[in-house]
Design a protein around this motif. Sequence first.
Motif, PDB file in Angstrom:
ATOM      1  N   ILE A 134       0.835  -1.206   0.000  1.00 26.93           N
ATOM      2  CA  ILE A 134       0.000   0.000   0.000  1.00 26.93           C
ATOM      3  C   ILE A 134       0.868   1.254   0.000  1.00 26.93           C
ATOM      4  O   ILE A 134       0.573   2.238  -0.695  1.00 26.93           O
ATOM      5  CB  ILE A 134      -0.960  -0.019   1.212  1.00 26.93           C
ATOM      6  N   GLY A 135       1.975   1.229   0.765  1.00 26.78           N
ATOM      7  CA  GLY A 135       2.878   2.378   0.810  1.00 26.78           C
ATOM      8  C   GLY A 135       3.501   2.669  -0.543  1.00 26.78           C
ATOM      9  O   GLY A 135       3.554   3.824  -0.990  1.00 26.78           O
ATOM     10  N   LEU A 136       3.979   1.622  -1.230  1.00 27.29           N
ATOM     11  CA  LEU A 136       4.560   1.796  -2.569  1.00 27.29           C
ATOM     12  C   LEU A 136       3.510   2.277  -3.566  1.00 27.29           C
ATOM     13  O   LEU A 136       3.777   3.120  -4.425  1.00 27.29           O
ATOM     14  CB  LEU A 136       5.168   0.469  -3.042  1.00 27.29           C
ATOM     15  N   TRP A 137       2.313   1.744  -3.433  1.00 33.48           N
ATOM     16  CA  TRP A 137       1.210   2.127  -4.314  1.00 33.48           C
ATOM     17  C   TRP A 137       0.890   3.613  -4.137  1.00 33.48           C
ATOM     18  O   TRP A 137       0.732   4.362  -5.116  1.00 33.48           O
ATOM     19  CB  TRP A 137       0.002   1.265  -3.980  1.00 33.48           C
ATOM     20  N   LEU A 138       0.777   4.064  -2.878  1.00 36.28           N
ATOM     21  CA  LEU A 138       0.490   5.473  -2.599  1.00 36.28           C
ATOM     22  C   LEU A 138       1.623   6.384  -3.072  1.00 36.28           C
ATOM     23  O   LEU A 138       1.374   7.480  -3.584  1.00 36.28           O
ATOM     24  CB  LEU A 138       0.258   5.666  -1.093  1.00 36.28           C
ATOM     25  N   TYR A 139       2.850   5.921  -2.912  1.00 37.69           N
ATOM     26  CA  TYR A 139       4.000   6.708  -3.383  1.00 37.69           C
ATOM     27  C   TYR A 139       3.908   6.943  -4.888  1.00 37.69           C
ATOM     28  O   TYR A 139       4.097   8.065  -5.367  1.00 37.69           O
ATOM     29  CB  TYR A 139       5.300   5.981  -3.036  1.00 37.69           C
ATOM     30  N   GLY A 140       3.601   5.891  -5.640  1.00 38.85           N
ATOM     31  CA  GLY A 140       3.451   6.019  -7.089  1.00 38.85           C
ATOM     32  C   GLY A 140       2.296   6.929  -7.458  1.00 38.85           C
ATOM     33  O   GLY A 140       2.383   7.729  -8.397  1.00 38.85           O
ATOM     34  N   TRP A 141       1.185   6.832  -6.692  1.00 34.62           N
ATOM     35  CA  TRP A 141       0.020   7.669  -6.966  1.00 34.62           C
ATOM     36  C   TRP A 141       0.340   9.141  -6.744  1.00 34.62           C
ATOM     37  O   TRP A 141      -0.037  10.001  -7.544  1.00 34.62           O
ATOM     38  CB  TRP A 141      -1.135   7.228  -6.076  1.00 34.62           C
ATOM     39  N   VAL A 142       1.059   9.450  -5.663  1.00 32.07           N
ATOM     40  CA  VAL A 142       1.440  10.842  -5.382  1.00 32.07           C
ATOM     41  C   VAL A 142       2.388  11.363  -6.455  1.00 32.07           C
ATOM     42  O   VAL A 142       2.237  12.479  -6.958  1.00 32.07           O
ATOM     43  CB  VAL A 142       2.088  10.959  -3.977  1.00 32.07           C
ATOM     44  N   ARG A 143       3.376  10.543  -6.825  1.00 37.59           N
ATOM     45  CA  ARG A 143       4.349  10.964  -7.838  1.00 37.59           C
ATOM     46  C   ARG A 143       3.728  11.099  -9.224  1.00 37.59           C
ATOM     47  O   ARG A 143       4.263  11.792 -10.083  1.00 37.59           O
ATOM     48  CB  ARG A 143       5.513   9.965  -7.914  1.00 37.59           C
ATOM     49  N   SER A 144       2.586  10.439  -9.468  1.00 37.79           N
ATOM     50  CA  SER A 144       1.967  10.483 -10.792  1.00 37.79           C
ATOM     51  C   SER A 144       1.461  11.879 -11.142  1.00 37.79           C
ATOM     52  O   SER A 144       1.128  12.153 -12.300  1.00 37.79           O
ATOM     53  CB  SER A 144       0.812   9.479 -10.886  1.00 37.79           C
ATOM     54  N   ALA A 145       1.395  12.781 -10.162  1.00 35.34           N
ATOM     55  CA  ALA A 145       1.026  14.167 -10.452  1.00 35.34           C
ATOM     56  C   ALA A 145       2.053  14.821 -11.367  1.00 35.34           C
ATOM     57  O   ALA A 145       1.731  15.724 -12.136  1.00 35.34           O
ATOM     58  CB  ALA A 145       0.899  14.957  -9.153  1.00 35.34           C
ATOM     59  N   ASP A 146       3.300  14.338 -11.285  1.00 38.85           N
ATOM     60  CA  ASP A 146       4.353  14.803 -12.188  1.00 38.85           C
ATOM     61  C   ASP A 146       4.239  13.995 -13.471  1.00 38.85           C
ATOM     62  O   ASP A 146       4.467  12.793 -13.476  1.00 38.85           O
ATOM     63  CB  ASP A 146       5.730  14.600 -11.527  1.00 38.85           C
ATOM     64  N   LYS A 147       3.864  14.665 -14.565  1.00 39.65           N
ATOM     65  CA  LYS A 147       3.599  13.970 -15.822  1.00 39.65           C
ATOM     66  C   LYS A 147       4.828  13.251 -16.383  1.00 39.65           C
ATOM     67  O   LYS A 147       4.700  12.320 -17.166  1.00 39.65           O
ATOM     68  CB  LYS A 147       3.074  14.963 -16.871  1.00 39.65           C
ATOM     69  N   SER A 148       6.026  13.669 -15.969  1.00 38.93           N
ATOM     70  CA  SER A 148       7.241  13.017 -16.465  1.00 38.93           C
ATOM     71  C   SER A 148       7.563  11.739 -15.695  1.00 38.93           C
ATOM     72  O   SER A 148       8.444  10.978 -16.086  1.00 38.93           O
ATOM     73  CB  SER A 148       8.435  13.976 -16.377  1.00 38.93           C
ATOM     74  N   PHE A 149       6.845  11.492 -14.601  1.00 37.16           N
ATOM     75  CA  PHE A 149       7.089  10.304 -13.772  1.00 37.16           C
ATOM     76  C   PHE A 149       6.254   9.142 -14.283  1.00 37.16           C
ATOM     77  O   PHE A 149       5.048   9.260 -14.464  1.00 37.16           O
ATOM     78  CB  PHE A 149       6.745  10.590 -12.309  1.00 37.16           C
ATOM     79  N   GLN A 150       6.906   8.017 -14.534  1.00 38.54           N
ATOM     80  CA  GLN A 150       6.196   6.824 -15.004  1.00 38.54           C
ATOM     81  C   GLN A 150       5.892   5.915 -13.822  1.00 38.54           C
ATOM     82  O   GLN A 150       6.789   5.454 -13.128  1.00 38.54           O
ATOM     83  CB  GLN A 150       7.050   6.065 -16.023  1.00 38.54           C
ATOM     84  N   VAL A 151       4.615   5.677 -13.595  1.00 36.77           N
ATOM     85  CA  VAL A 151       4.190   4.823 -12.481  1.00 36.77           C
ATOM     86  C   VAL A 151       4.454   3.371 -12.840  1.00 36.77           C
ATOM     87  O   VAL A 151       4.084   2.901 -13.912  1.00 36.77           O
ATOM     88  CB  VAL A 151       2.695   5.034 -12.179  1.00 36.77           C
ATOM     89  N   ASN A 152       5.105   2.652 -11.924  1.00 35.64           N
ATOM     90  CA  ASN A 152       5.374   1.226 -12.099  1.00 35.64           C
ATOM     91  C   ASN A 152       4.827   0.465 -10.898  1.00 35.64           C
ATOM     92  O   ASN A 152       4.826   0.980  -9.776  1.00 35.64           O
ATOM     93  CB  ASN A 152       6.886   0.964 -12.219  1.00 35.64           C
ATOM     94  N   TYR A 153       4.394  -0.748 -11.133  1.00 32.13           N
ATOM     95  CA  TYR A 153       3.867  -1.599 -10.066  1.00 32.13           C
ATOM     96  C   TYR A 153       4.690  -2.874  -9.899  1.00 32.13           C
ATOM     97  O   TYR A 153       4.277  -3.776  -9.183  1.00 32.13           O
ATOM     98  CB  TYR A 153       2.401  -1.966 -10.361  1.00 32.13           C
ATOM     99  N   ARG A 154       5.830  -2.950 -10.551  1.00 28.44           N
ATOM    100  CA  ARG A 154       6.595  -4.202 -10.511  1.00 28.44           C
ATOM    101  C   ARG A 154       7.099  -4.535  -9.108  1.00 28.44           C
ATOM    102  O   ARG A 154       7.150  -5.707  -8.739  1.00 28.44           O
ATOM    103  CB  ARG A 154       7.741  -4.163 -11.513  1.00 28.44           C
TER     104      ARG A 154
END
Length: 199
Positions: free
Chosen positions: A67-87
């Motif tokens: 959940i922590g990694l998932w939330l981190y990716g969700w927060v960072r996704s506000a930056d359009k240059s950041f690619q969200v990964n779930y691996r």
Amino acid sequence: MQQEETATASSGDFDYVITLKSPGYKHVNIVSQVLLLIFLTAYFYYLIRLGMFGTNLWLVVIPLLIIGLWLYGWVRSADKSFQVNYRMELMVAAMAWMLLPLAKYHVWFGVGYAIMSVIERWVKFPDEIGFTKEKVVRNSFPKKKYEWFEIDNVMIRDNIFTLDLRNNHIIQKELDEPVSAELIAEFNAYCKEQLHFRI
């Protein structure tokens, strides 16, 4: 597109590195999120049913980490240059499936999640093509290498990259971001020189 002087560390061996536009990863992300929701639901169900919270509080770390990694990716996704990964989340879930007796075929679930983690990494590989005076290398899985004599033409025009191979295979995609006319002209001249030299 990068020249050697402005390239990232990974492209230091190339004279030029072309970054091609990536497709949207919406469907891949949805599959990854659904798999993680399935894991979390099953995980909590079995922990509660088997009464494993009482003596094994460390087991709570696994879902909290995901959940922590998932939330981190969700927060960072506000930056359009950041690619969200779930691996990473998928790999943690894979290890949890394999190590804990959650279900009859839990090990196979773990293998499936590990495979999905690898697939997600492979699908989201940056589509880059590096150029040297000896060869052209596409950053795919596995990497594809082309000698200059295999290439009929290569150029950039109107922000579209085209690589035409002698075997009638064509790679044509939009560049990841606009490039100055001066750099395009320099790149096209560089490629023309390599092709002329190999004739």
